[in-house]
Motif scaffolding. Structure first.
Motif, PDB file in Angstrom:
ATOM      1  N   VAL A 121       0.834  -1.201   0.000  1.00  0.00           N
ATOM      2  CA  VAL A 121       0.000   0.000   0.000  1.00  0.00           C
ATOM      3  C   VAL A 121       0.869   1.251   0.000  1.00  0.00           C
ATOM      4  O   VAL A 121       0.569   2.241  -0.689  1.00  0.00           O
ATOM      5  N   ARG A 122       1.954   1.237   0.759  1.00  0.00           N
ATOM      6  CA  ARG A 122       2.845   2.398   0.796  1.00  0.00           C
ATOM      7  C   ARG A 122       3.445   2.672  -0.585  1.00  0.00           C
ATOM      8  O   ARG A 122       3.531   3.828  -1.020  1.00  0.00           O
ATOM      9  N   ALA A 123       3.843   1.607  -1.281  1.00  0.00           N
ATOM     10  CA  ALA A 123       4.387   1.790  -2.632  1.00  0.00           C
ATOM     11  C   ALA A 123       3.321   2.334  -3.578  1.00  0.00           C
ATOM     12  O   ALA A 123       3.610   3.175  -4.440  1.00  0.00           O
ATOM     13  N   GLY A 124       2.073   1.870  -3.414  1.00  0.00           N
ATOM     14  CA  GLY A 124       0.995   2.376  -4.259  1.00  0.00           C
ATOM     15  C   GLY A 124       0.706   3.846  -4.000  1.00  0.00           C
ATOM     16  O   GLY A 124       0.480   4.619  -4.944  1.00  0.00           O
ATOM     17  N   ILE A 125       0.708   4.235  -2.727  1.00  0.00           N
ATOM     18  CA  ILE A 125       0.452   5.642  -2.391  1.00  0.00           C
ATOM     19  C   ILE A 125       1.562   6.534  -2.938  1.00  0.00           C
ATOM     20  O   ILE A 125       1.310   7.616  -3.486  1.00  0.00           O
ATOM     21  N   GLN A 126       2.799   6.092  -2.805  1.00  0.00           N
ATOM     22  CA  GLN A 126       3.918   6.904  -3.282  1.00  0.00           C
ATOM     23  C   GLN A 126       3.986   6.981  -4.806  1.00  0.00           C
ATOM     24  O   GLN A 126       4.671   7.857  -5.340  1.00  0.00           O
ATOM     25  N   SER A 127       3.290   6.064  -5.503  1.00  0.00           N
ATOM     26  CA  SER A 127       3.288   6.111  -6.966  1.00  0.00           C
ATOM     27  C   SER A 127       2.365   7.203  -7.515  1.00  0.00           C
ATOM     28  O   SER A 127       2.446   7.539  -8.694  1.00  0.00           O
ATOM     29  N   VAL A 128       1.483   7.737  -6.675  1.00  0.00           N
ATOM     30  CA  VAL A 128       0.555   8.789  -7.100  1.00  0.00           C
ATOM     31  C   VAL A 128       1.278  10.130  -7.059  1.00  0.00           C
ATOM     32  O   VAL A 128       2.009  10.429  -6.116  1.00  0.00           O
ATOM     33  N   ASP A 129       1.062  10.924  -8.084  1.00  0.00           N
ATOM     34  CA  ASP A 129       1.691  12.239  -8.174  1.00  0.00           C
ATOM     35  C   ASP A 129       1.308  13.091  -6.955  1.00  0.00           C
ATOM     36  O   ASP A 129       0.116  13.235  -6.647  1.00  0.00           O
ATOM     37  N   PRO A 130       2.275  13.647  -6.222  1.00  0.00           N
ATOM     38  CA  PRO A 130       1.934  14.486  -5.058  1.00  0.00           C
ATOM     39  C   PRO A 130       1.059  15.675  -5.415  1.00  0.00           C
ATOM     40  O   PRO A 130       0.345  16.210  -4.546  1.00  0.00           O
ATOM     41  N   GLY A 131       1.088  16.093  -6.666  1.00  0.00           N
ATOM     42  CA  GLY A 131       0.236  17.209  -7.064  1.00  0.00           C
ATOM     43  C   GLY A 131      -1.241  16.912  -6.922  1.00  0.00           C
ATOM     44  O   GLY A 131      -2.052  17.841  -6.762  1.00  0.00           O
ATOM     45  N   GLN A 132      -1.609  15.635  -6.968  1.00  0.00           N
ATOM     46  CA  GLN A 132      -3.022  15.265  -6.784  1.00  0.00           C
ATOM     47  C   GLN A 132      -3.495  15.630  -5.377  1.00  0.00           C
ATOM     48  O   GLN A 132      -4.569  16.213  -5.204  1.00  0.00           O
ATOM     49  N   ALA A 133      -2.685  15.288  -4.380  1.00  0.00           N
ATOM     50  CA  ALA A 133      -3.046  15.619  -2.998  1.00  0.00           C
ATOM     51  C   ALA A 133      -3.002  17.137  -2.770  1.00  0.00           C
ATOM     52  O   ALA A 133      -3.860  17.683  -2.066  1.00  0.00           O
ATOM     53  N   GLU A 134      -2.037  17.804  -3.368  1.00  0.00           N
ATOM     54  CA  GLU A 134      -1.953  19.259  -3.206  1.00  0.00           C
ATOM     55  C   GLU A 134      -3.169  19.954  -3.813  1.00  0.00           C
ATOM     56  O   GLU A 134      -3.703  20.913  -3.243  1.00  0.00           O
ATOM     57  N   ALA A 135      -3.621  19.463  -4.958  1.00  0.00           N
ATOM     58  CA  ALA A 135      -4.808  20.044  -5.575  1.00  0.00           C
ATOM     59  C   ALA A 135      -6.041  19.817  -4.713  1.00  0.00           C
ATOM     60  O   ALA A 135      -6.892  20.714  -4.577  1.00  0.00           O
ATOM     61  N   ALA A 136      -6.134  18.626  -4.111  1.00  0.00           N
ATOM     62  CA  ALA A 136      -7.274  18.345  -3.235  1.00  0.00           C
ATOM     63  C   ALA A 136      -7.244  19.226  -2.000  1.00  0.00           C
ATOM     64  O   ALA A 136      -8.286  19.734  -1.553  1.00  0.00           O
ATOM     65  N   HIS A 137      -6.073  19.436  -1.435  1.00  0.00           N
ATOM     66  CA  HIS A 137      -5.961  20.302  -0.259  1.00  0.00           C
ATOM     67  C   HIS A 137      -6.308  21.747  -0.602  1.00  0.00           C
ATOM     68  O   HIS A 137      -6.897  22.464   0.215  1.00  0.00           O
ATOM     69  N   SER A 138      -5.948  22.176  -1.823  1.00  0.00           N
ATOM     70  CA  SER A 138      -6.276  23.548  -2.219  1.00  0.00           C
ATOM     71  C   SER A 138      -7.773  23.750  -2.367  1.00  0.00           C
ATOM     72  O   SER A 138      -8.266  24.880  -2.277  1.00  0.00           O
ATOM     73  N   LEU A 139      -8.513  22.650  -2.586  1.00  0.00           N
ATOM     74  CA  LEU A 139      -9.969  22.731  -2.681  1.00  0.00           C
ATOM     75  C   LEU A 139     -10.646  22.614  -1.313  1.00  0.00           C
ATOM     76  O   LEU A 139     -11.877  22.621  -1.233  1.00  0.00           O
ATOM     77  N   GLY A 140      -9.842  22.468  -0.266  1.00  0.00           N
ATOM     78  CA  GLY A 140     -10.402  22.413   1.079  1.00  0.00           C
ATOM     79  C   GLY A 140     -10.672  21.015   1.592  1.00  0.00           C
ATOM     80  O   GLY A 140     -11.299  20.866   2.651  1.00  0.00           O
ATOM     81  N   MET A 141     -10.197  19.976   0.921  1.00  0.00           N
ATOM     82  CA  MET A 141     -10.416  18.607   1.375  1.00  0.00           C
ATOM     83  C   MET A 141      -9.466  18.284   2.513  1.00  0.00           C
ATOM     84  O   MET A 141      -8.288  18.642   2.483  1.00  0.00           O
TER      85      MET A 141
END
Length: 323
Positions: A182-202
């Motif tokens: 699971v850790r390898a799968g999470i790290q394979s996702v572009d960090p920009g995805q999480a940053e974009a979600a945080h910018s939307l208030g998630m």
């Protein structure tokens, strides 16, 4: 007005290009590959014939026990142990993976210690440990630490039955491996995805559940499918604590009639059937979560076997697909 210096396309050039487009490209013949395939098939047929005519296998005993009641009782235990252990391992492994990615040194240290302990010791040792945990603690107590105050207590042997001990051993061991997947799968996702979600208030938890994990599934599913198949086979180890799984019941029978090889053939047949059935949802999940990736369109084993690029059937299929 036309430019007299412009090159003109002669009919011969057009005809030659049309003829080139109509050419049927024939792949190189791999005669060595075909010879190796024929040799392998002949050897397989010879082995199958030798086993079929071997009287020491006692095929009548195999037939008598293949669909016996105690075999189905063991299959039920094997299946629910596999499902419960994988559910426990995946849920706990996801939590541990998130802890290992945490910025908190305490969470990172505890999760790393868990992975180090359960991944660093053999599964058989863990099964025996949980099966004989009463030798370490005869009572399971809940109270105030470092005092004699006890709120409630249970007998360890009554709580940690062979089935519960097997579930704990398999589930906790799987959690250590699942956390790394699971850790390898999470790290394979572009960090920009999480940053974009945080910018939307998630919130971070919602971002992980709705944004990161669905994208990580494409990386998680293939190795986790292999872990599920491996878990099904590893349940055979719980026979050392008499958990009444398939292998435990098989051992009880051949300990009485001494028909070891025929009964091991029975166990092997059922394990092969169960693994084959588990491979079907695994392949479907890989295609489901791998949509949009170039490698997700890979052919199945049957298509690769009968539809190689060099066979007439494959060339005919490609021509029909291009129409």
């Amino acid at each position: 007005m036309t430019d007299a210096t412009a090159p003109t396309r002669t009919p011969s050039v057009i005809t030659k290009k049309t003829e080139d487009e109509a050419l049927d490209v024939v792949p190189v013949r791999h005669y060595g590959r075909w010879a190796a395939a024929v040799t392998a098939v002949v050897a397989l047929i010879g082995l199958a014939g030798s086993l079929a005519k071997n009287d020491n296998l006692h095929w009548d005993v195999v037939g008598d026990y293949l669909f016996a009641g105690l075999i189905f009782d063991g299959l039920v235990t094997t299946l629910w142990l596999t499902a419960a252990a994988m559910a426990l391992g995946l849920a706990l492994g996801t939590v541990i993976a998130v802890m290992r990615l945490s910025a908190s040194p305490v969470l990172y240290g505890l999760s790393s210690l868990f992975v180090w302990a359960f991944r660093g010791t053999p599964l058989l040792v863990q099964i025996i440990f949980w099966g004989y945990a009463a030798a370490l603690y005869s009572q399971i107590k809940i109270g105030i630490p470092f005092t004699e105050v006890t709120f409630v207590s249970w007998d360890t042997n009554a709580v940690l039955t062979p089935a519960v001990a097997a579930l704990l051993a398999l589930g906790l061991n799987e959690a250590a491996y699942a956390s790394e997947i699971v850790r390898a799968g999470i790290q394979s996702v572009d960090p920009g995805q999480a940053e974009a979600a945080h910018s939307l208030g998630m919130r971070p938890a919602l971002t992980m559940r709705r944004i990161v994990l669905p994208q990580a599934m494409r990386v998680i599913i293939p190795p986790m499918g292999n872990e599920t198949i491996n878990m099904l086979k590893m349940t055979a180890l719980v026979s050392v604590i008499a958990a009444h799984d398939l292998m435990s019941n098989i051992q009880e029978v051949y300990a009485q009639n001494y028909q070891v090889i025929p009964l091991l053939v029975v166990a092997s047949c059922w394990y092969l059937v169960l693994v084959s059935l588990l491979s079907i949802p695994q392949a479907w999940l890989e295609r489901r979560y791998g949509r949009g990736a170039a490698r997700s369109q890979s052919n199945s084993a049957v298509q690769r076997l009968f539809g190689s690029a060099g066979t007439p059937w494959a060339r005919r299929t490609k021509k029909e697909a291009g129409r």
